[in-house]
Design an enzyme around this catalytic site. Structure first.
Site, PDB file in Angstrom:
ATOM      1  N   THR A 115      -6.359  14.492 -15.201  1.00 51.82           N
ATOM      2  CA  THR A 115      -5.850  15.853 -15.306  1.00 51.82           C
ATOM      3  C   THR A 115      -6.161  16.529 -13.978  1.00 51.82           C
ATOM      4  OG1 THR A 115      -7.940  16.460 -16.323  1.00 51.82           O
ATOM      5  CG2 THR A 115      -6.058  16.179 -17.800  1.00 51.82           C
ATOM      6  N   ARG A 141      -3.115  23.383 -14.752  1.00 51.99           N
ATOM      7  CA  ARG A 141      -3.199  22.502 -15.925  1.00 51.99           C
ATOM      8  C   ARG A 141      -2.072  21.478 -15.850  1.00 51.99           C
ATOM      9  NH1 ARG A 141      -6.144  22.903 -20.515  1.00 51.99           N
ATOM     10  NH2 ARG A 141      -7.253  24.596 -19.522  1.00 51.99           N
ATOM     11  N   ASP A 190      -9.486   6.592 -16.363  1.00 52.01           N
ATOM     12  CA  ASP A 190      -9.115   7.989 -16.605  1.00 52.01           C
ATOM     13  C   ASP A 190     -10.228   8.847 -16.001  1.00 52.01           C
ATOM     14  OD1 ASP A 190      -8.732  10.521 -17.550  1.00 52.01           O
ATOM     15  OD2 ASP A 190      -8.315   9.938 -19.612  1.00 52.01           O
ATOM     16  N   TYR A 208      15.301  23.519 -12.994  1.00 52.36           N
ATOM     17  CA  TYR A 208      15.367  22.197 -13.644  1.00 52.36           C
ATOM     18  C   TYR A 208      15.512  21.131 -12.566  1.00 52.36           C
ATOM     19  CZ  TYR A 208      15.320  22.122 -18.677  1.00 52.36           C
ATOM     20  OH  TYR A 208      14.910  22.121 -19.980  1.00 52.36           O
ATOM     21  N   GLU A 240      15.159  17.332 -13.409  1.00 52.41           N
ATOM     22  CA  GLU A 240      14.933  15.994 -13.986  1.00 52.41           C
ATOM     23  C   GLU A 240      15.246  14.935 -12.936  1.00 52.41           C
ATOM     24  OE1 GLU A 240      17.058  15.684 -17.680  1.00 52.41           O
ATOM     25  OE2 GLU A 240      15.891  17.324 -18.542  1.00 52.41           O
ATOM     26  N   LYS A 258      -9.645  20.265 -14.253  1.00 51.96           N
ATOM     27  CA  LYS A 258     -11.070  20.236 -14.578  1.00 51.96           C
ATOM     28  C   LYS A 258     -11.858  20.396 -13.271  1.00 51.96           C
ATOM     29  CE  LYS A 258     -10.523  17.607 -18.842  1.00 51.96           C
ATOM     30  NZ  LYS A 258      -9.239  16.895 -18.884  1.00 51.96           N
TER      31      LYS A 258
HETATM   32  N1  DSN Z   1     -10.239  18.046 -23.852  1.00 49.36           N
HETATM   33  C1  DSN Z   1     -10.790  17.591 -22.610  1.00 49.36           C
HETATM   34  C2  DSN Z   1     -12.269  17.737 -22.582  1.00 49.36           C
HETATM   35  O1  DSN Z   1     -12.715  18.803 -22.919  1.00 49.36           O
HETATM   36  O2  DSN Z   1     -12.987  16.831 -22.221  1.00 49.36           O
HETATM   37  C3  DSN Z   1     -10.371  16.265 -22.273  1.00 49.36           C
HETATM   38  O3  DSN Z   1      -8.997  16.236 -22.186  1.00 49.36           O
END
Ligand code: DSN
Length: 493
Positions: A265, A274, A239, A83, A85, A268
């Site tokens: 994110t 993740r 984004d 932990y 925080e 990807k």
């Molecule tokens: N769900 C994702 C996508 O597949 O584009 C975006 O967060």
């Protein structure tokens, strides 16, 4: 001492059991040292099946990737036990000396990867994923009922950029918490309609304009977004979740130059664990007409919004794994990989066009291709279904003018995952051929659907059943399974 205790658990189950009988180690301690294969056969079997599915499927979902063995090592590491925080040097728990090192290293690598000066930019690496990261960002700079504009979901935007139906029903809670107004793509060109965004934003006067998308194949014009944001006094938030790996490698333009905030994110195209990051500007935001410097105050607001505003303990295993992914993303090998992701996507798009597929915007500049199936006599839901049956994972997607997200006319595909597994242009030609065969089979099976099916859902269930019974589908499925299984997944080499 530690070494002795650890070595106690090594050996065959019988050996360990006999050691247990003659020691003070409890059954509980023994249980926590066993592999999942011994502890939970049911879950182990599910894991085994998912591993096999990944190895023997062609993954075309453009937001998916195969992260590296080293990232997986950190994800399954002791870093998850802690932990912490707070932030490095300012925690609400003791024992964080090494966690602090991991988070600081991750922040340093994140800024360095995108060539950001730490005096001008900061980064928060604690958000658990992309949609939460966007919510934390909006909450940091907007009061409830402040206004936000994002690309409409059926036009390629993301739920976390706000989404409400034309009837006013709010699907994304972002549209409940804030006032949201969508902007659109031009249905003729498939490109963002900047002109219309410029006009609408002057009337709507949003506090935030969100650039970025989930299903947009072209490079966004960040300079244009900046001009539009400046004209209405909005923050520009980009984004870059889908394209953060491409940006890191420098194979497409970076949104940092023009944005106030960049979210992403990390799993990807960036190929990490993740998670998510929020980058924010520091220093002078603008100079007033009287020459007064107006400073950014995003640093404290965004960090406060992440913790304590929304999250509790950060996922330290993810942050540590992300640090590793960021190190990998700074290598020449990663640049080469990202260049291939784009070469493969362009080639794949051309091969699809040769086989009669229509691409929204006519092609791609990125990792992603959006197909409009309207001319082929098949919809995205049925094509996704038959592709799944032949071991190809893609996803149905809305295209402009679609009414339903569950039965849209589009299909979204991309190249990051299979390029990681070693696919080049020849392999993507083969994938286009598999897809073309799937479309032909799907059209034939659709014509055999029962006329009694009452609605789209039962029609799709009927179609799925027909796919399962079709020997041609079974043969194609076996062919794909065999073919793609020869390409290694991370950790196999
Ligand atoms: N769900 C994702 C996508 O597949 O584009 C975006 O967060």
């Amino acid at each position: 001492m530690l070494v002795n205790r650890l070595s106690f658990f090594r050996g065959t189950p019988t050996l360990i059991a006999s050691r247990l009988m003659s020691s003070k180690i409890s059954a509980n301690q023994a249980m926590i040292s066993k592999p999942v294969q011994e502890v939970d056969k049911e879950m182990y079997d599910i894991l085994r099946m998912e591993r096999e599915r990944q190895k023997h499927s062609i993954t075309l979902i453009p937001s998916e990737n195969f992260t590296s063995k080293s990232v997986m090592e950190l994800l399954g590491s002791e870093m998850q036990n802690k932990y912490s925080e707070g932030y490095p040097g300012r925690r609400y728990y003791g024992g964080n000396q090494f966690i602090d090192m991991a988070e600081s290293l991750c922040q340093k690598r994140a800024l360095s990867l995108y060539n950001l000066d730490p005096a001008q930019w900061g980064v928060n690496v604690q958000p658990l994923s992309g949609a939460p990261a966007n919510l934390y960002t909006y909450s940091a700079i907007m009061n409830t009922d402040d206004r936000l504009m994002g690309l409409d979901l059926p036009h390629g935007g993301h739920l976390s950029h706000g989404y409400q139906l034309p009837s006013g029903t709010k699907i994304s809670y972002i549209s409940k918490y804030f006032q949201t107004m969508p902007y659109h793509i031009d249905s003729q060109t498939g490109l963002i309609d900047y002109e219309s965004l410029s006009k609408t934003s002057k009337l709507f006067r949003p506090k935030v304009i969100v650039a970025g998308a989930s299903a947009y194949a072209r490079i966004m014009d960040c300079k244009r977004f900046r001009e539009i944001s400046d004209a209405c006094g909005a923050y520009l938030m980009f984004d870059m979740a889908h394209i953060s790996g491409l940006v890191a490698a420098g194979v497409i333009p970076s949104p940092f130059e023009y944005s106030d905030i960049v979210t992403t994110t990390t799993h990807k195209s960036l190929r990490g664990p993740r998670g998510a990051m929020i980058f924010y500007r520091k220093g002078v935001r603008k100079v007033s007409e009287k020459g007064k410097k107006i400073m950014y105050d995003l640093d404290s607001k965004i960090n406060f919004s992440v913790f304590p505003g929304h999250q509790g303990g950060p996922h330290n295993h993810t942050i540590s794994a992300l640090a590793v992914a960021l190190k990998q993303a700074a290598t020449p090998e990663f640049k080469e990989y990202q260049a291939s992701v784009i070469t493969n996507a362009k080639h794949f798009g051309e091969e699809l066009i040769k086989r009669g597929f229509n691409l929204v915007s006519g092609g791609t500049d990125t990792h992603l291709i959006l197909i409009n199936l309207s001319n082929l006599g098949i919809d995205g839901a049925r094509l996704e279904t038959i592709l799944e049956k032949i071991n190809i994972a893609a996803n149905k997607n809305t295209v402009p003018n679609d009414k339903s997200a569950l039965f849209p006319s589009g299909l979204r595909v991309g190249t990051p995952a299979m390029t990681t597994r070693g696919f080049g242009v020849d392999e993507f030609t083969q994938v286009a051929e598999f897809m073309s065969r799937a479309v032909k089979l799907a059209i034939g099976l659709k014509s055999q659907e029962s006329p009694d099916a009452a609605d789209n859902r039962s029609k799709l269930a009927n179609f799925r059943q027909l796919c399962e019974e079709s020997t041609q589908v079974q043969e194609l499925s076996a062919q794909v399974y065999e073919w793609v299984g020869k390409y290694p997944v991370p950790g196999e080499l």
